[in-house]
Design a protein around this motif. Structure first.
Motif, PDB file in Angstrom:
ATOM      1  N   ASP A 371       0.869  -1.514  -0.201  1.00 20.92           N
ATOM      2  CA  ASP A 371       0.082   0.019  -0.062  1.00 20.92           C
ATOM      3  C   ASP A 371       0.958   1.288   0.081  1.00 20.92           C
ATOM      4  OD1 ASP A 371      -2.678  -1.229   0.341  1.00 20.92           O
ATOM      5  OD2 ASP A 371      -1.911  -2.004   2.191  1.00 20.92           O
ATOM      6  N   ILE A 372       2.174   1.291   0.116  1.00 26.08           N
ATOM      7  CA  ILE A 372       2.845   2.526   0.224  1.00 26.08           C
ATOM      8  C   ILE A 372       4.065   2.291  -0.973  1.00 26.08           C
ATOM      9  CG2 ILE A 372       4.541   3.957   1.451  1.00 26.08           C
ATOM     10  CD1 ILE A 372       1.794   4.178   2.604  1.00 26.08           C
ATOM     11  N   TYR A 373       4.818   1.128  -0.559  1.00 34.56           N
ATOM     12  CA  TYR A 373       5.938   0.908  -1.677  1.00 34.56           C
ATOM     13  C   TYR A 373       5.679   1.139  -3.333  1.00 34.56           C
ATOM     14  CZ  TYR A 373      10.201  -0.414  -3.872  1.00 34.56           C
ATOM     15  OH  TYR A 373      11.126  -0.727  -4.873  1.00 34.56           O
ATOM     16  N   LYS A 374       4.302  -0.043  -3.349  1.00 31.54           N
ATOM     17  CA  LYS A 374       4.066  -0.441  -4.662  1.00 31.54           C
ATOM     18  C   LYS A 374       3.224   0.806  -5.294  1.00 31.54           C
ATOM     19  CE  LYS A 374       1.474  -3.652  -7.701  1.00 31.54           C
ATOM     20  NZ  LYS A 374       2.596  -3.832  -8.531  1.00 31.54           N
ATOM     21  N   LYS A 375       2.462   1.676  -4.643  1.00 30.32           N
ATOM     22  CA  LYS A 375       1.614   2.702  -5.120  1.00 30.32           C
ATOM     23  C   LYS A 375       2.491   3.913  -5.293  1.00 30.32           C
ATOM     24  CE  LYS A 375      -2.428   3.312  -3.139  1.00 30.32           C
ATOM     25  NZ  LYS A 375      -3.373   3.516  -2.188  1.00 30.32           N
ATOM     26  N   LEU A 376       3.315   4.050  -4.336  1.00 32.64           N
ATOM     27  CA  LEU A 376       4.078   5.525  -4.406  1.00 32.64           C
ATOM     28  C   LEU A 376       5.588   5.471  -5.024  1.00 32.64           C
ATOM     29  CD1 LEU A 376       2.978   6.849  -0.893  1.00 32.64           C
ATOM     30  CD2 LEU A 376       1.757   7.302  -3.019  1.00 32.64           C
ATOM     31  N   PHE A 377       6.296   4.215  -4.890  1.00 32.35           N
ATOM     32  CA  PHE A 377       7.682   4.278  -5.179  1.00 32.35           C
ATOM     33  C   PHE A 377       7.778   3.326  -6.522  1.00 32.35           C
ATOM     34  CE2 PHE A 377       7.366   5.103  -0.621  1.00 32.35           C
ATOM     35  CZ  PHE A 377       8.079   6.506  -0.705  1.00 32.35           C
ATOM     36  N   ASP A 378       7.271   2.113  -6.753  1.00 29.85           N
ATOM     37  CA  ASP A 378       7.608   1.454  -7.674  1.00 29.85           C
ATOM     38  C   ASP A 378       6.316   0.707  -8.218  1.00 29.85           C
ATOM     39  OD1 ASP A 378       8.696  -0.073  -9.698  1.00 29.85           O
ATOM     40  OD2 ASP A 378      10.120  -1.141  -8.346  1.00 29.85           O
ATOM     41  N   LYS A 379       5.504   1.429  -9.146  1.00 26.19           N
ATOM     42  CA  LYS A 379       4.035   0.738  -9.594  1.00 26.19           C
ATOM     43  C   LYS A 379       4.436  -0.522 -10.218  1.00 26.19           C
ATOM     44  CE  LYS A 379       1.715   5.188  -9.402  1.00 26.19           C
ATOM     45  NZ  LYS A 379       0.905   6.012 -10.340  1.00 26.19           N
ATOM     46  N   GLU A 380       5.706  -0.853 -10.859  1.00 27.46           N
ATOM     47  CA  GLU A 380       5.798  -1.872 -11.863  1.00 27.46           C
ATOM     48  C   GLU A 380       6.834  -3.028 -11.145  1.00 27.46           C
ATOM     49  OE1 GLU A 380       4.794  -1.663 -14.615  1.00 27.46           O
ATOM     50  OE2 GLU A 380       4.184   0.159 -14.299  1.00 27.46           O
ATOM     51  N   ALA A 381       6.712  -3.071  -9.633  1.00 29.25           N
ATOM     52  CA  ALA A 381       7.643  -3.831  -8.730  1.00 29.25           C
ATOM     53  C   ALA A 381       6.722  -5.199  -9.044  1.00 29.25           C
ATOM     54  CB  ALA A 381       7.581  -3.414  -7.303  1.00 29.25           C
ATOM     55  N   ASP A 382       7.580  -6.309  -9.083  1.00 29.45           N
ATOM     56  CA  ASP A 382       7.173  -7.580  -9.197  1.00 29.45           C
ATOM     57  C   ASP A 382       6.994  -8.317  -8.061  1.00 29.45           C
ATOM     58  OD1 ASP A 382       9.693  -8.367  -8.741  1.00 29.45           O
ATOM     59  OD2 ASP A 382      10.202  -9.071 -10.492  1.00 29.45           O
ATOM     60  N   GLU A 383       6.330  -9.632  -7.808  1.00 28.25           N
ATOM     61  CA  GLU A 383       6.099 -10.076  -6.804  1.00 28.25           C
ATOM     62  C   GLU A 383       7.139 -10.387  -5.859  1.00 28.25           C
ATOM     63  OE1 GLU A 383       2.526 -11.343  -5.742  1.00 28.25           O
ATOM     64  OE2 GLU A 383       2.190  -9.589  -6.978  1.00 28.25           O
ATOM     65  N   ARG A 384       8.287 -10.744  -6.467  1.00 28.94           N
ATOM     66  CA  ARG A 384       9.421 -11.045  -5.629  1.00 28.94           C
ATOM     67  C   ARG A 384      10.083  -9.937  -5.048  1.00 28.94           C
ATOM     68  NH1 ARG A 384      12.868 -15.288  -5.022  1.00 28.94           N
ATOM     69  NH2 ARG A 384      11.760 -16.617  -6.383  1.00 28.94           N
ATOM     70  N   LYS A 385       9.985  -8.985  -5.729  1.00 29.90           N
ATOM     71  CA  LYS A 385      10.626  -7.680  -5.251  1.00 29.90           C
ATOM     72  C   LYS A 385       9.940  -7.247  -4.097  1.00 29.90           C
ATOM     73  CE  LYS A 385      12.335  -3.113  -6.578  1.00 29.90           C
ATOM     74  NZ  LYS A 385      12.794  -2.071  -7.454  1.00 29.90           N
ATOM     75  N   LEU A 386       8.731  -7.158  -4.190  1.00 29.54           N
ATOM     76  CA  LEU A 386       7.585  -6.775  -3.257  1.00 29.54           C
ATOM     77  C   LEU A 386       7.902  -7.654  -1.822  1.00 29.54           C
ATOM     78  CD1 LEU A 386       4.252  -6.058  -5.178  1.00 29.54           C
ATOM     79  CD2 LEU A 386       5.988  -4.379  -3.988  1.00 29.54           C
ATOM     80  N   VAL A 387       8.089  -9.008  -1.974  1.00 31.59           N
ATOM     81  CA  VAL A 387       8.421  -9.839  -0.873  1.00 31.59           C
ATOM     82  C   VAL A 387       9.857  -9.489  -0.129  1.00 31.59           C
ATOM     83  CG1 VAL A 387       8.778 -12.293  -0.257  1.00 31.59           C
ATOM     84  CG2 VAL A 387       6.857 -11.763  -1.785  1.00 31.59           C
ATOM     85  N   ASN A 388      10.598  -9.154  -0.928  1.00 30.83           N
ATOM     86  CA  ASN A 388      11.863  -8.736  -0.695  1.00 30.83           C
ATOM     87  C   ASN A 388      11.987  -7.307   0.381  1.00 30.83           C
ATOM     88  OD1 ASN A 388      13.164 -11.112  -1.347  1.00 30.83           O
ATOM     89  ND2 ASN A 388      13.811 -10.091  -3.422  1.00 30.83           N
ATOM     90  N   ILE A 389      11.259  -6.489  -0.437  1.00 33.58           N
ATOM     91  CA  ILE A 389      10.961  -5.256   0.489  1.00 33.58           C
ATOM     92  C   ILE A 389      10.159  -5.487   1.498  1.00 33.58           C
ATOM     93  CG2 ILE A 389       9.617  -3.211   0.237  1.00 33.58           C
ATOM     94  CD1 ILE A 389      12.029  -3.008  -1.476  1.00 33.58           C
ATOM     95  N   GLY A 390       9.276  -6.280   1.676  1.00 35.83           N
ATOM     96  CA  GLY A 390       8.546  -6.815   3.027  1.00 35.83           C
ATOM     97  C   GLY A 390       9.777  -7.235   3.945  1.00 35.83           C
TER      98      GLY A 390
END
Length: 555
Positions: A371-390
């Motif tokens: 709700d923060i990173y994908k929406k505001l910083f990297d809308k094209e982030a893939d699933e693996r990257k979002l998990v790593n960000i988590g």
């Protein structure tokens, strides 16, 4: 002496190895080939009803319950159990009316619900708000109180306890919701066994002091020696009325506290959002039954400590700078446990803290990543990257909590501290959710009003200036002296006032905007969603019957 014997450490080490080993086994056994956010954050479709129920309780019960509620049991008595017993009823409401809406509309985070129902502005504001609340109030207080409790019964340095708990929690959390959910089953088992052992000892000590035997005799003596500690509903002339103001506990603000916590809280609802409706409901029902048991574990020891303290036991141990601190009641009792059982209680307390930290950290990572990173910083982030960000978020926020926690001053009871500060936002959030669920005409600006206006009014009513005269409310029980000559609206009543204010304001704003042609976003809601299966209905009736019996006996 406040220390653990070798056998106590052995019991604790066994707990640590079993939970860690089981967590690793779950991680590799259920590891998905394609790492994705729904699997990592929600364990989509892989948690059973008993894992969901246990995880709900493990995430909910932490040091603020063991230490804080036992302290409130020492000071207030059984009335504080209203938070637990009414939570059981609240869980049933959430299972019937809230969870179906989330699942039907494929909601995975609370900010996502707000974005889908209102707009991105409301969603982003609340996502940031929740992150601040979860990190600064919840995560840090859980870590602080947990380390303080573990340190007090083990004689291990506070900082060492804090670092150790934080590292263990990170280890569990990095495995994702599957690991958290299934290890929570073990954590709850340890928590209940260790908690019941402490309750057994406390009641047995009371019986022994009055030259009799048996825990039932001890329970009877508690009621005989401290009858006022078994009053469930306070009158306005009682000393602690401001903490639990009379009938409003049953008909007012307590429902806002619980419905917001159990139904509108990422930290809690996340456990059920990855399951099908029947499994989610069964898990929540199981959690409700466990909730009915919790006062036996976290409140009765506090009442027993009060009776023993009144008889001259451990009076010096209850003092901090010459003042009796109720939050010392549970640690003092733990230090009286025999060798072996003390290790089990030590493990139970650690399990409660670690499970709660893991659940909170996972929710923080979910909200930040989706709700923060994908929406505001990297809308094209893939699933693996979002998990790593988590995963990075989990480590970062825990380090932040470790830095903040030692500077956290909690002068009032730990449990009431968390309720008080969470209560600034609960009425507005709950109004925003409940109208968003069930009134299609609710607009985005109305939701913003509830969020900002509700918080502002909560602060105003908390810090009423000296020149405001609330004498006219006193005869009705809605205002009491706060100890310094100034009248204050009690916490639970205050939440009721703010909630009504938010609902009225949202209604007026929505009607005005509807007339101007604004058409709000809607959700998929139909009556069939709220039908329950027979087993759930039977379990719900049992819980309702127990609640009626408890309040009839101890009114």
């Amino acid at each position: 002496m406040h220390t653990l014997a070798f056998s106590d450490y052995l019991v604790f080490l066994t707990y640590f190895i079993v939970v860690s080993g089981y967590g690793l086994w779950i991680y590799y056994r259920k590891k998905a080939k394609a790492l994705n956010t729904k699997d990592y954050f929600l364990a989509e479709g892989s948690l059973t009803w008993w894992a969901i129920g246990a995880s709900l309780i493990a995430s909910n019960i932490s040091a603020e319950q063991f230490i804080g509620m036992s302290g409130d049991g020492f000071k207030l008595g059984l009335a504080i159990a209203a938070y637990e017993w009414l939570a059981a009823a609240t869980l049933l409401i959430v299972a019937v009316f809230f969870i179906p809406v989330y699942l039907k509309n494929k909601i995975y985070t609370m900010p996502q619900f707000l974005a889908q129902r209102y707009n991105g502005t409301v969603s982003t504001i609340m996502a940031v708000f929740w992150l601040l609340l979860y990190i600064v109030v919840n995560l840090t207080s859980i870590l602080y109180l947990g380390a303080l409790a573990v340190s007090s019964i083990s004689a291990i340095n506070f900082n060492v306890c804090m670092y150790g708990i934080a590292i263990f929690a990170i280890f569990i959390t990095l495995g994702g919701m599957k690991v958290i959910g299934y290890t929570d089953v073990l954590q709850v088992l340890v928590l209940i066994l260790g908690g019941l052992a402490t309750t057994y000892l406390a009641l047995d000590m009371v019986a022994d002091h009055y030259q009799t035997t048996g825990i039932w005799k001890g329970l009877g003596l508690l009621y005989e020696k401290a009858p006022s500690h078994f009053d469930m509903i306070f009158t306005k002339d009682q000393e602690h009325y401001i903490s639990l103001p009379g009938l409003s506990v049953l008909i007012g603000g307590m429902w806002i506290v619980n419905l917001n916590y159990w139904g509108c809280n990422q930290y809690i609802t996340q456990r059920a959002l990855g399951a099908d409706l029947k499994t989610a409901r069964n898990g929540i029902l199981f959690a409700a039954f466990l909730k009915m048991l919790m006062p036996v574990i976290v409140v009765l020891p506090g009442i027993a400590a009060w009776v023993l303290y009144s008889e001259g036991f451990f009076q010096a141990d209850m003092l901090v700078n010459g003042i009796v601190r109720a939050d010392k009641a549970y640690p003092v009792l733990l230090n009286l446990l025999p060798v072996g059982l003390k290790g089990l209680a030590f493990a139970a307390l650690t399990a409660a803290v670690v499970a709660s930290l893991a659940g909170k950290s996972n929710s923080i990572a979910t909200i930040f990543s989706l709700d923060i990173y994908k929406k505001l910083f990297d809308k094209e982030a893939d699933e693996r990257k979002l998990v790593n960000i988590g995963k990075i978020t989990i480590v970062f926020t825990m380090v932040l909590a470790v830095i903040i926690a030692p500077h956290l001053g909690i002068e009032k009871g730990g449990f009431q501290y968390i309720q008080e500060y969470t209560g600034f936002v609960s009425p507005g959030i709950f109004a925003m959710f409940i109208l968003g669920f069930f009134w299609r005409k609710t607009t985005s600006n109305a939701a913003l009003f509830a969020t900002i206006g509700g918080f502002a009014l909560s602060v105003v009513l908390k810090f009423i200036p000296d020149w405001v005269n609330l004498d006219f409310l006193y005869p009705y029980g809605f205002a009491v002296p706060n100890g310094s000559g100034v009248y204050e609206i009690p916490f639970i009543d205050r939440m009721g006032f703010v909630f009504v204010f938010c609902v009225i304001g949202m209604y007026l704003i929505s009607v005005w905007e509807n007339r101007r042609g604004i058409v709000p976003n809607g959700l998929q809601v139909d009556r069939n969603m709220f039908k329950v299966h027979p087993a759930f209905l039977a379990g719900s009736l049992i819980i309702a019957g127990l609640l009626v019996a408890i309040y009839t006996i101890f009114w």
